[in-house]
Design a protein around this motif. Structure first.
Motif, PDB file in Angstrom:
ATOM      1  N   GLY A 136      34.102  36.199  51.157  1.00 21.18           N
ATOM      2  CA  GLY A 136      35.582  36.819  50.958  1.00 21.18           C
ATOM      3  C   GLY A 136      35.717  37.613  49.708  1.00 21.18           C
ATOM      4  O   GLY A 136      35.115  37.552  48.993  1.00 21.18           O
ATOM      5  N   LEU A 137      36.733  38.459  50.098  1.00 20.34           N
ATOM      6  CA  LEU A 137      37.511  39.165  49.047  1.00 20.34           C
ATOM      7  C   LEU A 137      38.581  38.730  48.860  1.00 20.34           C
ATOM      8  O   LEU A 137      39.685  38.767  49.915  1.00 20.34           O
ATOM      9  N   ILE A 138      38.885  38.214  47.328  1.00 19.30           N
ATOM     10  CA  ILE A 138      40.051  37.306  47.316  1.00 19.30           C
ATOM     11  C   ILE A 138      40.946  38.029  46.336  1.00 19.30           C
ATOM     12  O   ILE A 138      40.702  38.417  45.295  1.00 19.30           O
ATOM     13  N   GLY A 139      42.321  38.167  46.813  1.00 22.77           N
ATOM     14  CA  GLY A 139      43.374  38.746  45.773  1.00 22.77           C
ATOM     15  C   GLY A 139      43.926  37.890  45.173  1.00 22.77           C
ATOM     16  O   GLY A 139      43.366  37.277  44.039  1.00 22.77           O
ATOM     17  N   GLY A 140      45.222  37.659  45.331  1.00 23.10           N
ATOM     18  CA  GLY A 140      45.983  36.559  44.504  1.00 23.10           C
ATOM     19  C   GLY A 140      45.183  35.310  44.150  1.00 23.10           C
ATOM     20  O   GLY A 140      45.416  34.932  42.953  1.00 23.10           O
ATOM     21  N   TYR A 193      36.373  43.007  55.656  1.00 20.75           N
ATOM     22  CA  TYR A 193      37.302  43.324  56.709  1.00 20.75           C
ATOM     23  C   TYR A 193      38.607  42.879  56.030  1.00 20.75           C
ATOM     24  O   TYR A 193      38.687  41.747  55.895  1.00 20.75           O
ATOM     25  N   GLU A 194      39.505  43.695  55.972  1.00 13.23           N
ATOM     26  CA  GLU A 194      40.876  43.242  55.440  1.00 13.23           C
ATOM     27  C   GLU A 194      41.952  43.707  56.209  1.00 13.23           C
ATOM     28  O   GLU A 194      42.328  45.122  55.980  1.00 13.23           O
ATOM     29  N   PRO A 195      42.500  42.917  57.086  1.00 15.06           N
ATOM     30  CA  PRO A 195      43.481  43.354  57.777  1.00 15.06           C
ATOM     31  C   PRO A 195      44.632  44.029  57.003  1.00 15.06           C
ATOM     32  O   PRO A 195      44.921  43.064  56.237  1.00 15.06           O
ATOM     33  N   GLY A 238      36.299  38.113  43.629  1.00  9.46           N
ATOM     34  CA  GLY A 238      37.803  38.228  43.219  1.00  9.46           C
ATOM     35  C   GLY A 238      38.202  39.731  42.989  1.00  9.46           C
ATOM     36  O   GLY A 238      37.518  40.415  42.422  1.00  9.46           O
ATOM     37  N   ASN A 239      39.575  40.004  43.568  1.00  9.39           N
ATOM     38  CA  ASN A 239      39.993  41.445  43.324  1.00  9.39           C
ATOM     39  C   ASN A 239      41.184  41.141  42.421  1.00  9.39           C
ATOM     40  O   ASN A 239      42.522  40.702  43.255  1.00  9.39           O
ATOM     41  N   TRP A 240      41.131  41.381  41.300  1.00 11.84           N
ATOM     42  CA  TRP A 240      42.286  41.109  40.406  1.00 11.84           C
ATOM     43  C   TRP A 240      43.446  41.910  40.475  1.00 11.84           C
ATOM     44  O   TRP A 240      44.367  42.023  40.006  1.00 11.84           O
ATOM     45  N   LYS A 241      43.227  43.232  41.348  1.00  8.70           N
ATOM     46  CA  LYS A 241      44.168  44.258  41.422  1.00  8.70           C
ATOM     47  C   LYS A 241      44.530  44.626  39.973  1.00  8.70           C
ATOM     48  O   LYS A 241      43.838  44.490  38.995  1.00  8.70           O
ATOM     49  N   MET A 242      45.758  45.363  40.007  1.00  4.68           N
ATOM     50  CA  MET A 242      46.202  45.964  38.371  1.00  4.68           C
ATOM     51  C   MET A 242      47.102  44.417  37.905  1.00  4.68           C
ATOM     52  O   MET A 242      48.230  44.579  37.556  1.00  4.68           O
ATOM     53  N   ALA A 269      47.771  41.728  56.399  1.00  3.14           N
ATOM     54  CA  ALA A 269      47.339  40.302  55.740  1.00  3.14           C
ATOM     55  C   ALA A 269      47.163  40.581  54.337  1.00  3.14           C
ATOM     56  O   ALA A 269      46.906  39.393  53.724  1.00  3.14           O
ATOM     57  N   ILE A 270      47.311  41.765  53.836  1.00  2.00           N
ATOM     58  CA  ILE A 270      47.201  41.800  52.264  1.00  2.00           C
ATOM     59  C   ILE A 270      48.336  41.771  51.751  1.00  2.00           C
ATOM     60  O   ILE A 270      49.321  42.430  51.929  1.00  2.00           O
ATOM     61  N   GLY A 271      48.529  40.782  50.675  1.00  2.00           N
ATOM     62  CA  GLY A 271      49.708  40.579  49.848  1.00  2.00           C
ATOM     63  C   GLY A 271      50.810  40.294  50.514  1.00  2.00           C
ATOM     64  O   GLY A 271      51.922  40.319  49.966  1.00  2.00           O
ATOM     65  N   THR A 272      50.707  39.925  51.925  1.00  2.00           N
ATOM     66  CA  THR A 272      51.845  39.434  52.481  1.00  2.00           C
ATOM     67  C   THR A 272      51.774  38.021  52.975  1.00  2.00           C
ATOM     68  O   THR A 272      52.858  37.490  53.296  1.00  2.00           O
ATOM     69  N   GLY A 327      37.542  52.269  49.326  1.00  2.00           N
ATOM     70  CA  GLY A 327      38.530  52.103  50.290  1.00  2.00           C
ATOM     71  C   GLY A 327      39.180  50.979  50.589  1.00  2.00           C
ATOM     72  O   GLY A 327      39.792  50.515  51.798  1.00  2.00           O
ATOM     73  N   HIS A 328      39.536  50.187  49.375  1.00  2.00           N
ATOM     74  CA  HIS A 328      40.549  49.095  49.592  1.00  2.00           C
ATOM     75  C   HIS A 328      41.892  49.894  50.515  1.00  2.00           C
ATOM     76  O   HIS A 328      42.244  50.991  50.124  1.00  2.00           O
ATOM     77  N   SER A 329      42.506  49.101  51.005  1.00  2.00           N
ATOM     78  CA  SER A 329      43.655  49.492  51.924  1.00  2.00           C
ATOM     79  C   SER A 329      44.856  50.205  50.858  1.00  2.00           C
ATOM     80  O   SER A 329      45.397  51.256  51.302  1.00  2.00           O
ATOM     81  N   GLU A 330      45.006  49.651  49.769  1.00  2.00           N
ATOM     82  CA  GLU A 330      45.788  49.746  48.747  1.00  2.00           C
ATOM     83  C   GLU A 330      45.480  51.233  48.523  1.00  2.00           C
ATOM     84  O   GLU A 330      46.271  52.319  48.009  1.00  2.00           O
ATOM     85  N   ARG A 331      44.230  51.631  48.202  1.00  2.00           N
ATOM     86  CA  ARG A 331      43.811  53.072  47.940  1.00  2.00           C
ATOM     87  C   ARG A 331      44.007  54.073  49.072  1.00  2.00           C
ATOM     88  O   ARG A 331      44.360  55.241  49.081  1.00  2.00           O
ATOM     89  N   GLY A 379      38.802  39.423  53.926  1.00  2.00           N
ATOM     90  CA  GLY A 379      39.609  39.394  52.831  1.00  2.00           C
ATOM     91  C   GLY A 379      41.444  39.541  53.579  1.00  2.00           C
ATOM     92  O   GLY A 379      41.298  40.023  54.543  1.00  2.00           O
ATOM     93  N   GLY A 380      42.326  39.308  52.662  1.00  2.00           N
ATOM     94  CA  GLY A 380      43.683  39.392  53.351  1.00  2.00           C
ATOM     95  C   GLY A 380      44.108  37.975  53.067  1.00  2.00           C
ATOM     96  O   GLY A 380      43.974  37.334  54.217  1.00  2.00           O
ATOM     97  N   SER A 381      44.525  37.786  51.928  1.00  2.00           N
ATOM     98  CA  SER A 381      45.297  36.611  51.831  1.00  2.00           C
ATOM     99  C   SER A 381      44.421  35.130  52.112  1.00  2.00           C
ATOM    100  O   SER A 381      44.910  34.085  52.207  1.00  2.00           O
ATOM    101  N   MET A 382      43.059  35.328  51.730  1.00  2.00           N
ATOM    102  CA  MET A 382      42.242  34.172  51.916  1.00  2.00           C
ATOM    103  C   MET A 382      42.519  33.315  50.454  1.00  2.00           C
ATOM    104  O   MET A 382      42.892  33.879  49.681  1.00  2.00           O
TER     105      MET A 382
HETATM  106  C1  3PY Z   1      44.269  40.318  49.410  1.00  2.00           C
HETATM  107  O1  3PY Z   1      43.901  39.123  49.675  1.00  2.00           O
HETATM  108  O2  3PY Z   1      45.310  40.680  49.321  1.00  2.00           O
HETATM  109  C2  3PY Z   1      43.338  41.570  48.843  1.00  2.00           C
HETATM  110  O3  3PY Z   1      43.745  42.433  49.144  1.00  2.00           O
HETATM  111  C3  3PY Z   1      41.958  41.227  48.507  1.00  2.00           C
HETATM  112  O4  3PY Z   1      41.358  42.325  48.106  1.00  2.00           O
END
Ligand code: 3PY
Length: 249
Positions: A229-233, A166-168, A8-12, A171-174, A95-99, A209-212
């Motif tokens: 998976g790398l899971i955001g929200g 791999y996080e396109p 899980g990636n809780w982000k901020m 597909a992140i946060g969208t 190297g998360h895309s947000e960084r 990763g990317g909206s999984m």
């Molecule tokens: C997302 O799923 O939005 C992510 O960035 C996971 O890191």
């Protein structure tokens, strides 16, 4: 066979109070239904001590969201790999895309961060992926190969010690997700690039990763080269996160 990894990636996001509720729910769910995969949560740095304390002795691993490229010294605001290690951090995202996007992190910087993590005994989860513009220009393969090439020869460390996510970026946060076939296609490219570098390529976990989320995880995780998976929200909602964990067999 390697175990899948759900991170899980809780982000901020989060607070002492909400983290406690979330972690108790996730830990309870994992106790009721022991996962077949490895599980981690990447918390904001100020909460690592809390996550370490609440997860001690459990199968939930502590992860961090970033690490300094420097070992120690006058780098205000940075957190070193050695500091993360003191809080039982097992994995760190680099190297998360947000960084890459908001903090202008380059491939070379991401490689140094991965190296710092490895030197401290922490597994870097190296994030990479193309933007929508790059995909539309037919550059997906070239971009992810360039990003992976930067970390493939880390001095003195075997590439098989890293995890790749791999996080396109599109597909992140969208809410957009790569289809399982689109994701698999890129994962296969990454796997063959790794295979050219090491005989252990099959052991390296390639996460998507990317909206999984709970609805699409099973189909993505069924692909031959998707090892987790790398899971955001969805990692902020215990029932969703637990459902994703249960999909990772
Ligand atoms: C997302 O799923 O939005 C992510 O960035 C996971 O890191």
């Amino acid at each position: 066979m390697k175990k899948k990894l759900i991170a899980g990636n809780w982000k901020m996001n989060g607070s002492l109070a909400s983290n406690e509720v979330l972690l108790h729910a996730v830990l309870d769910g994992m106790a009721q239904r022991p996962p077949a995969c490895d599980v981690a949560v990447a918390a904001p740095a100020p909460y690592l001590a809390q996550v370490q304390a609440l997860t001690a002795g459990s199968p939930l691993a502590v992860a961090a969201q970033d690490v300094s490229a420097h070992e120690a010294g006058a780098y205000t605001g940075e957190v070193s790999a050695a500091m993360l290690k003191e809080f039982s951090v097992r994995y760190v995202l680099v190297g998360h895309s947000e960084r890459r996007q908001y903090h202008h992190e380059t491939d070379a910087l991401v490689a140094i961060k991965a190296q710092r993590a490895l030197a401290a005994g922490i597994t870097p989860i190296v994030c990479l992926g193309e933007t929508m513009q790059e995909r539309e220009a037919g550059l997906t393969e070239a971009v992810v190969k360039r990003q992976l090439a930067a970390v493939i020869h880390l001095n003195g460390h075997c590439i098989s010690e890293i995890v790749v996510a791999y996080e396109p970026v599109w597909a992140i946060g969208t809410g957009l997700t790569a289809t399982p076939e689109q994701a698999q296609e890129v994962h296969a490219v990454l796997r063959s690039q790794l295979a050219a570098a090491t005989e252990h390529a099959g052991r390296i976990r390639l996460l998507y990763g990317g909206s999984m989320n709970a609805a699409n995880a099973a189909a993505l995780l069924a692909q031959p080269d998707i090892d987790g998976g790398l899971i955001g929200g969805a990692s902020l909602k215990a029932p969703d996160f637990l459902q994703i964990i249960a999909s990772a067999k």
